[in-house]
Design a protein around this motif. Structure first.
Motif, PDB file in Angstrom:
ATOM      1  N   GLN A  65      32.864   6.418  95.552  1.00  0.00           N
ATOM      2  CA  GLN A  65      33.053   7.177  94.319  1.00  0.00           C
ATOM      3  C   GLN A  65      33.809   8.472  94.609  1.00  0.00           C
ATOM      4  N   GLU A 112      25.157  19.454  94.071  1.00  0.00           N
ATOM      5  CA  GLU A 112      25.235  18.738  92.798  1.00  0.00           C
ATOM      6  C   GLU A 112      26.516  17.930  92.831  1.00  0.00           C
ATOM      7  N   ILE A 169      28.919  15.460  90.669  1.00  0.00           N
ATOM      8  CA  ILE A 169      29.242  15.011  89.317  1.00  0.00           C
ATOM      9  C   ILE A 169      30.216  13.846  89.411  1.00  0.00           C
ATOM     10  N   GLN A 178      30.209   9.237  88.145  1.00  0.00           N
ATOM     11  CA  GLN A 178      29.762   8.178  87.248  1.00  0.00           C
ATOM     12  C   GLN A 178      28.243   8.076  87.136  1.00  0.00           C
ATOM     13  N   LYS A 179      27.537   8.410  88.183  1.00  0.00           N
ATOM     14  CA  LYS A 179      26.076   8.312  88.197  1.00  0.00           C
ATOM     15  C   LYS A 179      25.452   9.629  87.743  1.00  0.00           C
ATOM     16  N   LYS A 180      24.313   9.533  87.046  1.00  0.00           N
ATOM     17  CA  LYS A 180      23.643  10.720  86.517  1.00  0.00           C
ATOM     18  C   LYS A 180      22.696  11.333  87.540  1.00  0.00           C
ATOM     19  N   ASN A 181      22.543  12.661  87.421  1.00  0.00           N
ATOM     20  CA  ASN A 181      21.580  13.404  88.248  1.00  0.00           C
ATOM     21  C   ASN A 181      21.697  13.040  89.721  1.00  0.00           C
ATOM     22  N   ARG A 182      22.898  13.166  90.249  1.00  0.00           N
ATOM     23  CA  ARG A 182      23.161  12.792  91.630  1.00  0.00           C
ATOM     24  C   ARG A 182      23.352  14.038  92.496  1.00  0.00           C
ATOM     25  N   CYS A 187      19.531  10.184  92.806  1.00  0.00           N
ATOM     26  CA  CYS A 187      20.513   9.603  91.896  1.00  0.00           C
ATOM     27  C   CYS A 187      19.778   8.837  90.808  1.00  0.00           C
ATOM     28  N   ASP A 188      20.086   9.157  89.572  1.00  0.00           N
ATOM     29  CA  ASP A 188      19.614   8.379  88.420  1.00  0.00           C
ATOM     30  C   ASP A 188      18.111   8.077  88.473  1.00  0.00           C
TER      31      ASP A 188
END
Length: 145
Positions: free
Chosen positions: A81, A97, A99, A101-105, A122-123
């Motif tokens: 990614q 942090e 940022i 495609q994946k949330k809260n990574r 991650c997620d």
């Protein structure tokens, strides 16, 4: 209170790496191999640039950054990614942090009981890794909070 993260660290525990890799979308074949690895971390600082190397017999991954500055990170060999990452100090924790495609990574490194702790998240999945120090002396590196 600040603690030097610099040095060479050998993995002593790895909890929920499977769940973290599933959240990243890593293939079952690669997850099976990765779960068997004993990782080594090498953390260095030179001229304000920090470098974290994750080493194994299978693959190596290096990320370089300046604390407080956003940078582009490509996770080649992991989940491939392109991320916008920012690493900052949160007390004694070096926190990233990521940022993309994946949330809260992201991740956090800190020292506790003379061991390097790493949380990868991650997620909703959290992997907790612990490393024991060997090699470099604390005074050979200036990566402090």
């Amino acid at each position: 209170m600040s603690a030097s993260l610099c040095g060479t660290w050998d993995m002593v525990s790895n909890v929920n790496f499977e769940g973290y890799m599933v959240a990243l979308g890593i293939s079952p074949c690669l997850r099976k191999t990765a779960n068997k690895l004993k990782l080594k971390k090498v953390i260095e600082e030179q001229g304000g640039v920090c470098r974290i190397k994750t080493l194994s017999v299978f693959r190596n991954y290096t990320t370089s950054f300046t604390v407080g500055h956003q940078f582009e990170e490509v996770t080649r060999g992991l989940d491939n990614q392109c991320l916008k990452s920012t690493v900052t100090w949160d007390g004694d924790r070096l926190v990233c942090e990521q940022i993309g495609q994946k949330k809260n990574r992201g991740w956090a490194h800190w020292i506790e009981d003379d061991k390097l702790h790493l949380e990868l998240y991650c997620d909703g999945q959290v992997c907790k890794q612990v490393f024991k120090k060997k090699g470099l002396k604390d005074d050979e590196c200036k990566l402090d909070a």
